[in-house]
Design an enzyme around this catalytic site. Structure first.
Site, short mmCIF file in Angstrom:
data_model
loop_
_atom_site.label_atom_id
_atom_site.label_comp_id
_atom_site.label_asym_id
_atom_site.label_seq_id
_atom_site.Cartn_x
_atom_site.Cartn_y
_atom_site.Cartn_z
N GLY A 54 5.31 -2.34 7.08
CA GLY A 54 6.68 -2.79 7.32
C GLY A 54 7.46 -1.84 8.20
N GLU A 55 8.61 -2.33 8.64
CA GLU A 55 9.50 -1.54 9.51
C GLU A 55 10.67 -1.07 8.64
OE1 GLU A 55 10.13 -0.21 12.60
OE2 GLU A 55 12.07 0.23 11.69
N CYS A 100 4.47 -7.50 7.63
CA CYS A 100 5.30 -6.98 8.72
C CYS A 100 5.46 -8.05 9.79
CB CYS A 100 4.67 -5.73 9.32
SG CYS A 100 5.76 -4.96 10.52
N SER A 107 7.47 5.06 16.86
CA SER A 107 6.15 4.57 17.31
C SER A 107 6.29 4.18 18.77
CB SER A 107 5.73 3.35 16.49
OG SER A 107 5.59 3.70 15.15
N LEU A 108 5.92 5.07 19.63
CA LEU A 108 6.15 4.87 21.07
C LEU A 108 4.99 4.06 21.68
CD1 LEU A 108 8.27 5.65 23.19
CD2 LEU A 108 6.82 7.60 23.77
N SER A 156 9.83 6.34 10.10
CA SER A 156 9.11 6.00 11.33
C SER A 156 9.47 4.56 11.72
CB SER A 156 7.61 6.12 11.07
OG SER A 156 6.90 5.68 12.20
N GLU A 214 0.83 -1.21 0.00
CA GLU A 214 0.00 0.00 0.00
C GLU A 214 0.86 1.26 0.00
OE1 GLU A 214 -3.14 -1.90 3.20
OE2 GLU A 214 -2.36 0.11 3.48
N CYS A 269 -2.40 -2.68 14.68
CA CYS A 269 -2.13 -2.48 13.26
C CYS A 269 -2.50 -3.71 12.45
CB CYS A 269 -0.64 -2.17 13.10
SG CYS A 269 -0.10 -2.17 11.39
N ASN A 300 -7.63 3.97 16.05
CA ASN A 300 -8.50 3.67 14.91
C ASN A 300 -8.85 2.19 14.99
OD1 ASN A 300 -9.82 3.83 12.48
ND2 ASN A 300 -7.99 3.97 11.23
N CYS A 313 -2.91 2.01 8.76
CA CYS A 313 -1.81 1.17 8.31
C CYS A 313 -2.24 -0.26 8.02
CB CYS A 313 -0.78 1.19 9.43
SG CYS A 313 0.73 0.36 9.06
S1 SF4 Z 1 2.76 -0.33 12.93
FE1 SF4 Z 1 4.41 -0.65 11.43
S2 SF4 Z 1 5.87 -1.99 12.50
FE2 SF4 Z 1 3.94 -2.14 13.64
S3 SF4 Z 1 2.87 -3.92 12.76
FE3 SF4 Z 1 2.17 -2.08 11.65
S4 SF4 Z 1 3.49 -1.97 9.86
FE4 SF4 Z 1 4.50 -3.33 11.36
#
Ligand code: SF4
Length: 356
Positions: free
Chosen positions: A167-168, A117, A222-223, A199, A97, A124, A298, A341
């Site tokens: 993804g990270e 991910c 992402s805290l 991020s 995406e 998420c 969300n 996401c």
């Molecule tokens: S927020 Fe980012 S790192 Fe966390 S599961 Fe979703 S895509 Fe993966």
């Protein structure tokens, strides 16, 4: 076959220097590489046929040696406020995406760096289907090209890139940085480093490596928690890189770069949106120039959490500001097109399974 193993590589996997070497190796002048960059990244060419200042024989040779086409668009949804979400079909049928987010002051592309991910953040949808693979450099920059093209259709030149899609990013460090160099280069897409944000969920060793890159890139973390207990609840990665180690890495990053860090912080009723959280955040981040992006939760159908009321969110923000931490509540955009996401990809996987 995975794109990285293809005998017919995508030309967008190559840096300017690598293309210069390629042209020299086939007896051409290295400046051809700059011409290719201009056609692909500045004039939005999706093939070699239109590259009018290249000899015909060279165009034919390039078309034999490389891929250069667009991604297949599996789905495109436009929300009422203009957020456009793309679902792309990759050559090995993986789906990714990207999102175009126009506002009054900027036009941002939100870009994915992995197919699926592995980090499984609880709020998420991207983690639900698991991780498939890293995206190639070409797959990262091609998303940007599609979003840029869409933005230009609406007379809104692309101004910002955020690596906040599926993804990270720091887990795909090499391809990410190769793509960033093309995106940032004035021979490439030409987006300034300060307009590019990475991020991360908080991969502590990679945050330290990032500080050494000597690029003016923005860092967002992402805290989503204020200590180990609350962060463990939402961020499984916290078990590997605990809260205090993450705070220490942020402190080190700030010391080296002197750049403000943005913290993404989801407001979940009675979990992260509490007075105890304010006190802990204040103690942890004293001395680091930072801002908190407060994101109303969300809802994802698989998890049973609630969004706080507007009054509760405002009170939380005011308490943070009172504690000396700049905080804003983000306006959710594009909920009507599943812009959170991973939701579009996740919905597509669900319907693929339902179709059999
Ligand atoms: S927020 Fe980012 S790192 Fe966390 S599961 Fe979703 S895509 Fe993966």
């Amino acid at each position: 076959m995975k794109p990285a193993d293809s005998p017919h590589p995508d030309i967008r996997n190559f840096s300017l220097e690598e293309l210069e070497n390629y042209f020299v190796s086939i007896g051409e002048k290295p400046f051809r590489a700059i011409q290719i960059f201009e056609w692909i990244y500045q004039k939005s060419a999706w093939g070699f046929g239109t590259m009018a200042n290249l000899p015909k024989e060279l165009r034919e040779r390039l078309a034999k040696d490389f891929l250069c086409g667009p991604n297949a668009i599996a789905e495109k949804k436009i929300s009422q406020e203009g957020t456009t979400k793309f679902l792309f079909d990759l050559s090995d049928r993986e789906k990714i995406e990207s999102v175009l987010i126009p506002t009054q002051t900027r036009t941002t592309a939100c870009i994915s760096t992995q197919a699926g991910c592995k980090f499984g953040c609880r709020f998420c949808a991207s983690g639900i289907g698991g991780w498939s693979r890293n995206l190639t450099c070409a797959e990262i920059v091609t998303q940007v090209l599609h979003v840029k093209e869409e933005a230009l259709k609406h007379q809104k030149p692309l101004t910002n890139i955020v690596f906040m899609g599926t993804g990270e990013p720091l887990d795909n460090f090499d391809n990410l940085f190769k793509a960033i160099k093309i995106i940032n280069s004035n021979k490439g897409i030409g987006i300034g480093a300060r307009h590019i944000t990475i991020s991360t969920v908080g991969l502590v060793p990679k945050i330290k490596e990032l500080a050494k890159q000597n690029l003016q890139i923005e860092l967002a973390i992402s805290l989503h928690g204020y200590d180990n207990e609350s962060r463990n609840l939402l961020m499984p990665v916290n078990r590997k890189y605990p809260f205090d180690d993450l705070v220490a890495a942020c402190r080190e990053h700030f010391k080296q770069t002197k750049r403000q860090i943005t913290f993404e912080y989801i407001l979940i009723k009675d979990v992260t949106c509490t007075a105890k959280a304010v006190q802990s955040l204040k103690k942890s981040f004293q001395g680091i120039v930072c801002k908190m992006n407060l994101i109303p939760y969300n809802p994802v159908s698989e998890f049973d959490h609630k969004t706080p009321s507007r009054e509760e969110m405002l009170e939380f923000r005011n308490q943070l500001e009172g504690a000396g931490i700049h905080a804003t509540i983000r306006t959710p955009r594009g909920r009507d097109v599943a812009a959170a996401c991973g939701q579009l990809r996740h919905d597509s996987q669900k319907s693929d399974k339902a179709d059999g």
